[in-house]
Design a protein around this motif. Structure first.
Motif, mmCIF file in Angstrom:
data_model
loop_
_atom_site.group_PDB
_atom_site.id
_atom_site.type_symbol
_atom_site.label_atom_id
_atom_site.label_comp_id
_atom_site.label_asym_id
_atom_site.label_seq_id
_atom_site.Cartn_x
_atom_site.Cartn_y
_atom_site.Cartn_z
ATOM 1 N N PRO A 6 10.287 18.885 5.603
ATOM 2 C CA PRO A 6 9.019 18.185 5.821
ATOM 3 C C PRO A 6 7.831 19.151 5.813
ATOM 4 O O PRO A 6 8.003 20.362 5.914
ATOM 5 C CB PRO A 6 9.198 17.573 7.207
ATOM 6 N N SER A 7 6.640 18.585 5.722
ATOM 7 C CA SER A 7 5.409 19.378 5.772
ATOM 8 C C SER A 7 4.739 19.149 7.125
ATOM 9 O O SER A 7 4.220 18.074 7.398
ATOM 10 C CB SER A 7 4.449 18.962 4.654
ATOM 11 N N ARG A 8 4.753 20.164 7.953
ATOM 12 C CA ARG A 8 4.111 20.067 9.274
ATOM 13 C C ARG A 8 2.607 19.822 9.113
ATOM 14 O O ARG A 8 2.002 19.085 9.867
ATOM 15 C CB ARG A 8 4.382 21.338 10.069
ATOM 16 N N GLN A 18 2.109 16.248 8.417
ATOM 17 C CA GLN A 18 2.421 15.488 9.630
ATOM 18 C C GLN A 18 1.236 15.487 10.586
ATOM 19 O O GLN A 18 0.896 14.443 11.145
ATOM 20 C CB GLN A 18 3.617 16.095 10.356
ATOM 21 N N THR A 19 0.615 16.636 10.777
ATOM 22 C CA THR A 19 -0.457 16.741 11.775
ATOM 23 C C THR A 19 -1.813 16.288 11.280
ATOM 24 O O THR A 19 -2.712 16.058 12.090
ATOM 25 C CB THR A 19 -0.567 18.187 12.294
ATOM 26 N N THR A 20 -1.992 16.163 9.965
ATOM 27 C CA THR A 20 -3.308 15.776 9.447
ATOM 28 C C THR A 20 -3.364 14.360 8.899
ATOM 29 O O THR A 20 -4.413 13.729 8.949
ATOM 30 C CB THR A 20 -3.771 16.737 8.343
ATOM 31 N N LEU A 21 -2.251 13.857 8.351
ATOM 32 C CA LEU A 21 -2.296 12.554 7.685
ATOM 33 C C LEU A 21 -1.332 11.515 8.240
ATOM 34 O O LEU A 21 -1.588 10.317 8.138
ATOM 35 C CB LEU A 21 -2.024 12.709 6.184
ATOM 36 N N ALA A 22 -0.191 11.944 8.768
ATOM 37 C CA ALA A 22 0.821 10.967 9.215
ATOM 38 C C ALA A 22 0.439 10.308 10.520
ATOM 39 O O ALA A 22 -0.259 10.840 11.335
ATOM 40 C CB ALA A 22 2.179 11.649 9.350
ATOM 41 N N ARG A 49 0.867 -1.175 0.000
ATOM 42 C CA ARG A 49 0.000 0.000 0.000
ATOM 43 C C ARG A 49 0.904 1.225 0.000
ATOM 44 O O ARG A 49 1.735 1.385 0.897
ATOM 45 C CB ARG A 49 -0.911 -0.005 1.218
ATOM 46 N N VAL A 50 0.721 2.089 -0.990
ATOM 47 C CA VAL A 50 1.594 3.244 -1.172
ATOM 48 C C VAL A 50 0.733 4.504 -1.221
ATOM 49 O O VAL A 50 -0.272 4.544 -1.924
ATOM 50 C CB VAL A 50 2.393 3.124 -2.494
ATOM 51 N N VAL A 51 1.139 5.523 -0.468
ATOM 52 C CA VAL A 51 0.458 6.820 -0.507
ATOM 53 C C VAL A 51 1.407 7.817 -1.162
ATOM 54 O O VAL A 51 2.558 7.946 -0.754
ATOM 55 C CB VAL A 51 0.061 7.306 0.900
ATOM 56 N N VAL A 52 0.907 8.504 -2.184
ATOM 57 C CA VAL A 52 1.708 9.454 -2.948
ATOM 58 C C VAL A 52 1.119 10.847 -2.764
ATOM 59 O O VAL A 52 -0.088 11.026 -2.873
ATOM 60 C CB VAL A 52 1.700 9.076 -4.454
ATOM 61 N N MET A 53 2.001 11.814 -2.487
ATOM 62 C CA MET A 53 1.569 13.212 -2.388
ATOM 63 C C MET A 53 2.750 14.108 -2.713
ATOM 64 O O MET A 53 3.901 13.656 -2.688
ATOM 65 C CB MET A 53 0.994 13.518 -1.011
ATOM 66 N N HIS A 54 2.484 15.343 -3.003
ATOM 67 C CA HIS A 54 3.540 16.279 -3.395
ATOM 68 C C HIS A 54 4.416 16.702 -2.215
ATOM 69 O O HIS A 54 5.621 16.855 -2.347
ATOM 70 C CB HIS A 54 2.930 17.511 -4.058
ATOM 71 N N HIS A 55 3.796 16.918 -1.057
ATOM 72 C CA HIS A 55 4.526 17.393 0.120
ATOM 73 C C HIS A 55 4.727 16.231 1.095
ATOM 74 O O HIS A 55 3.770 15.764 1.685
ATOM 75 C CB HIS A 55 3.755 18.520 0.812
#
Length: 82
Positions: A73-75, A78-82, A57-63
């Protein structure tokens, strides 16, 4: 043409998923607001990944949520998806 299986309430064709061989790929528009990622995309993504029976299972996004690269990194991710 992108699959039309993304979450409702955000622009179509920018969040979607598909299977390719033994991999399930989910594409996420990380340019959305933190509120949209948290309330619309995150629940969809969790359901989508749980429903997959593929090996990978792979999740791809720009940030990226975590990165040591030039842009860091994208804070927000981090706080919404990670």
């Amino acid at each position: 043409v992108t699959p039309g299986n993304g979450p409702r309430g955000v622009p179509p064709g920018r969040n979607y998923s598909f299977d390719y061989g033994c991999a399930h790929v989910a594409v996420v528009d990380s340019n959305l607001t933190a509120a949209q990622l948290r309330s619309v995309v995150a629940p969809w993504l969790l359901r989508d990944l749980k429903a997959s029976r593929t090996t990978w299972r792979v999740v791809v996004m720009h940030h990226p949520p975590f990165s040591s690269g030039e842009h860091g990194p994208s804070r927000k991710v981090q706080t919404t998806l990670a």
